[in-house]
Design a protein around this motif. Structure first.
Motif, PDB file in Angstrom:
ATOM      1  N   THR A 432       0.144 -11.704  -2.828  1.00  0.00           N
ATOM      2  CA  THR A 432       0.571 -12.484  -1.663  1.00  0.00           C
ATOM      3  C   THR A 432       2.092 -12.484  -1.528  1.00  0.00           C
ATOM      4  N   THR A 433       2.819 -12.506  -2.668  1.00  0.00           N
ATOM      5  CA  THR A 433       4.280 -12.507  -2.608  1.00  0.00           C
ATOM      6  C   THR A 433       4.812 -11.161  -2.133  1.00  0.00           C
ATOM      7  N   LEU A 434       4.265 -10.069  -2.662  1.00  0.00           N
ATOM      8  CA  LEU A 434       4.739  -8.746  -2.256  1.00  0.00           C
ATOM      9  C   LEU A 434       4.446  -8.491  -0.780  1.00  0.00           C
ATOM     10  N   ALA A 435       3.269  -8.915  -0.296  1.00  0.00           N
ATOM     11  CA  ALA A 435       2.945  -8.745   1.120  1.00  0.00           C
ATOM     12  C   ALA A 435       3.896  -9.546   2.001  1.00  0.00           C
ATOM     13  N   TRP A 436       4.192 -10.765   1.586  1.00  0.00           N
ATOM     14  CA  TRP A 436       5.117 -11.620   2.353  1.00  0.00           C
ATOM     15  C   TRP A 436       6.516 -11.011   2.389  1.00  0.00           C
ATOM     16  N   ARG A 437       7.010 -10.563   1.230  1.00  0.00           N
ATOM     17  CA  ARG A 437       8.359 -10.009   1.186  1.00  0.00           C
ATOM     18  C   ARG A 437       8.456  -8.682   1.939  1.00  0.00           C
ATOM     19  N   LEU A 438       7.365  -7.919   1.963  1.00  0.00           N
ATOM     20  CA  LEU A 438       7.361  -6.679   2.744  1.00  0.00           C
ATOM     21  C   LEU A 438       7.499  -6.972   4.234  1.00  0.00           C
ATOM     22  N   GLU A 439       6.814  -7.999   4.696  1.00  0.00           N
ATOM     23  CA  GLU A 439       6.945  -8.376   6.114  1.00  0.00           C
ATOM     24  C   GLU A 439       8.374  -8.793   6.424  1.00  0.00           C
ATOM     25  N   VAL A 440       8.998  -9.525   5.492  1.00  0.00           N
ATOM     26  CA  VAL A 440      10.388  -9.950   5.696  1.00  0.00           C
ATOM     27  C   VAL A 440      11.316  -8.737   5.726  1.00  0.00           C
ATOM     28  N   GLU A 441      11.121  -7.801   4.794  1.00  0.00           N
ATOM     29  CA  GLU A 441      12.027  -6.651   4.682  1.00  0.00           C
ATOM     30  C   GLU A 441      11.867  -5.682   5.852  1.00  0.00           C
ATOM     31  N   THR A 442      10.637  -5.481   6.310  1.00  0.00           N
ATOM     32  CA  THR A 442      10.404  -4.495   7.373  1.00  0.00           C
ATOM     33  C   THR A 442      10.411  -5.109   8.763  1.00  0.00           C
ATOM     34  N   GLY A 443      10.190  -6.427   8.846  1.00  0.00           N
ATOM     35  CA  GLY A 443      10.122  -7.082  10.143  1.00  0.00           C
ATOM     36  C   GLY A 443       8.829  -6.834  10.882  1.00  0.00           C
ATOM     37  N   THR A 444       7.864  -6.232  10.202  1.00  0.00           N
ATOM     38  CA  THR A 444       6.557  -5.957  10.804  1.00  0.00           C
ATOM     39  C   THR A 444       5.470  -6.294   9.798  1.00  0.00           C
ATOM     40  N   SER A 445       4.242  -6.277  10.285  1.00  0.00           N
ATOM     41  CA  SER A 445       3.084  -6.491   9.403  1.00  0.00           C
ATOM     42  C   SER A 445       2.307  -5.183   9.254  1.00  0.00           C
ATOM     43  N   GLY A 446       3.054  -4.071   9.178  1.00  0.00           N
ATOM     44  CA  GLY A 446       2.418  -2.760   9.112  1.00  0.00           C
ATOM     45  C   GLY A 446       1.754  -2.444   7.794  1.00  0.00           C
ATOM     46  N   GLY A 447       2.026  -3.245   6.762  1.00  0.00           N
ATOM     47  CA  GLY A 447       1.380  -3.015   5.483  1.00  0.00           C
ATOM     48  C   GLY A 447       2.230  -2.163   4.551  1.00  0.00           C
ATOM     49  N   TRP A 448       1.826  -2.118   3.279  1.00  0.00           N
ATOM     50  CA  TRP A 448       2.645  -1.465   2.260  1.00  0.00           C
ATOM     51  C   TRP A 448       2.675   0.055   2.413  1.00  0.00           C
ATOM     52  N   MET A 449       1.603   0.639   2.948  1.00  0.00           N
ATOM     53  CA  MET A 449       1.580   2.099   3.065  1.00  0.00           C
ATOM     54  C   MET A 449       2.536   2.598   4.152  1.00  0.00           C
ATOM     55  N   ALA A 450       2.801   1.756   5.151  1.00  0.00           N
ATOM     56  CA  ALA A 450       3.717   2.151   6.228  1.00  0.00           C
ATOM     57  C   ALA A 450       5.174   1.913   5.852  1.00  0.00           C
ATOM     58  N   ALA A 451       5.420   1.147   4.777  1.00  0.00           N
ATOM     59  CA  ALA A 451       6.793   0.841   4.378  1.00  0.00           C
ATOM     60  C   ALA A 451       7.386   2.018   3.616  1.00  0.00           C
ATOM     61  N   ASN A 452       8.686   2.225   3.777  1.00  0.00           N
ATOM     62  CA  ASN A 452       9.331   3.276   2.994  1.00  0.00           C
ATOM     63  C   ASN A 452       9.653   2.752   1.595  1.00  0.00           C
ATOM     64  N   ALA A 453      10.120   3.659   0.734  1.00  0.00           N
ATOM     65  CA  ALA A 453      10.368   3.304  -0.663  1.00  0.00           C
ATOM     66  C   ALA A 453      11.438   2.227  -0.787  1.00  0.00           C
TER      67      ALA A 453
END
Length: 495
Positions: A432-453
């Protein structure tokens, strides 16, 4: 009902030839150690494969985490239930049944064609694991003489350590070379051999209380309560703290936990002895166990995605590096007693967690300089493993020593339950923490596979403070337990 169960669970006699051999008790120890090895292997081998499974099923973080959680929650929910049934009706048949369920479910996991199928089979696998866990140490203790018991328990602990250490490395090699399905299939031959040998070699066990009443109310409440708590934490970031569904789940979990406590206090044969928690030193020790294992498996979860998607490590490389943590635990744990004598009983727990905090800081530095991460995260792996290795045994001893003498067995079982529950909470907190921080870092809810390294490593780095809170909580709880929970230190029962 108890008569029917007694007839169904009639235990087969071992072969007389086995019983005549001087090494027969050590064969039983070996069989129990196989179960310990397989259980720990499965727990860590799946953690490493979670990113691969997420890609295979196109699953977001909160969903792919259920591959680990479905097993762990089934184990936690059924462990006290099966523990009581084994006390009432004997252990051998139920132990063999645990192997049968475990290997059948493992094979089904390997053959799963859909994500929901995989989760269902993992839940079934957890039920089999709970049957094994409810019986393993009791079978060992009942078979080995008191003079050899310490040595036998040492072999058991070693089997667990080897399984935990082998999981990431073996999982990485299997995923890279054979595919994810084989991480479930690899345990099948071990379990099948142990089941056959158990049928012909395990001694019959005496049923200790077929006349006792079974706590059906507690059995019906404990599973839903645990599952709701962990599921709420796991999906918190996806739904949001203000979601009516989240608040409904929180209220339902609170009601179930209240009903469970009320039930266990009123029944003459509770699944979980409330008297244990009346002792603050034991209660804090149990809390420390849960938080320490939440920290360990939170680290495993976050590092699996950081190594794979953030640093671009192959599964084999990531597995070998993750294996450093359990190896460090296994190497440092035997010296924890000597370190405790040097530092003092109240300082060893906080000292172990201080090493973990230093390890988390090193992980954060490595994520800030990904090009040099291998040089920076190597000490982080070692610090985290040594810290947890120094923490676990002294804290467990403090908790067991604080428990009433007549509840020592129940205290050990409850600490095992807290370990599994902590593992579940760690995976859920990491997801839940990694998903939340990914949304903050990317500004989207595209998920971890859509995020860059870069985004994933930034999310990983900003998730580490949550693990730091777990480490601080474990340190405080262990300090309180070792000191008798702010009072006079409890008398120690050595051994």
């Amino acid at each position: 009902m108890t008569t029917v169960l007694s007839r169904l669970l009639v235990e087969p006699a071992p072969l007389a030839w086995f019983e005549r051999q001087s090494w027969h008790p050590w064969l039983v120890v070996g069989l129990v150690c196989v179960g310990a090895f397989v259980g720990q292997l499965d727990a860590t081998i799946v953690q490493l494969a979670l990113p691969t499974l997420g890609r295979a099923f196109d699953a977001p973080l909160q969903e792919v985490s259920w591959v680990a959680l479905s097993y762990l929650l089934a184990f936690a929910a059924f462990l006290p239930i099966f523990g009581r049934l084994c006390e009432m009706f004997g252990r051998k048949t139920l132990y063999i049944a645990g192997y049968a369920i475990f290997i059948a479910a493992s094979a089904l996991c390997a053959l799963a064609t859909g994500f929901e199928q995989l989760l269902a089979f993992r839940f079934l696998q957890g039920m089999g694991g709970a049957l094994l866990g409810a019986n393993s140490i009791s079978l060992l203790v009942a078979t080995i003489s008191a003079g050899q018991r310490g040595r036998a328990l040492g072999f058991f602990a070693a089997a667990q350590a080897v399984g935990m250490s082998a999981g990431p490395a073996l999982g990485g090699l299997i995923v890279e070379g054979l595919g994810w399905r084989w991480i479930f299939g690899v345990t099948v031959p071990f379990g099948a051999l142990a089941m056959v040998l158990g049928w012909v070699a395990l001694p019959r066990t005496a049923a200790g209380g077929a006349g006792k009443r079974f706590d059906w109310g507690g059995a019906l409440l404990i599973g839903p309560a645990i599952i709701l708590v962990v599921a709420t934490l796991n999906h918190l970031s996806g739904r949001g703290a203000g979601s009516p569904l989240i608040w409904g789940a929180v209220v339902a979990a609170a009601v179930l936990l209240w009903a469970l406590v009320r039930r266990e206090r009123s029944t003459p044969s509770p699944l979980i002895a409330p008297r244990l928690f009346a002792n603050p030193a034991f209660a804090f020790g149990a809390l420390a166990v849960m938080l320490a294992y939440a920290l360990l498996y939170g680290i495993f979860f976050l590092l699996s995605f950081a190594q794979d998607h953030g640093y671009g490590e192959s599964p084999a490389q990531a597995g070998l590096r993750l294996a450093i943590i359990p190896v460090a635990i296994g190497l440092s744990a035997p010296f924890s007693h000597d370190v405790k004598l040097w530092l003092g009983a109240r300082r060893i727990g906080p000292a172990g967690m201080l090493l973990c905090l230093l390890g988390l800081a090193a992980f954060a530095l490595a994520a800030s300089w990904p090009a040099d991460h291998r040089f920076l995260d190597m000490p982080a792996f070692i610090l985290a493993g040594v810290g947890i290795g120094l923490f676990i045994a002294p804290n467990n001893h403090a908790a067991i020593a604080a428990a009433p003498a007549d509840l020592a067995g129940a205290a050990g079982s409850l600490l095992n339950l807290m370990r599994v529950l902590g593992t579940s909470l760690g995976v859920a907190a990491g997801a839940t923490t990694l998903a939340w921080r990914l949304e903050v870092e990317t500004g989207t809810s595209g998920g971890w596979m859509a995020a860059n390294a870069e985004a994933l490593l930034a999310a990983f780095r900003s998730s580490l403070p949550v693990l730091g809170v777990l480490a601080l909580g474990a340190a405080l709880a262990a300090w309180a337990a070792a000191g008798g929970a702010f009072g006079k230190a409890p008398p120690r029962r050595e051994g």
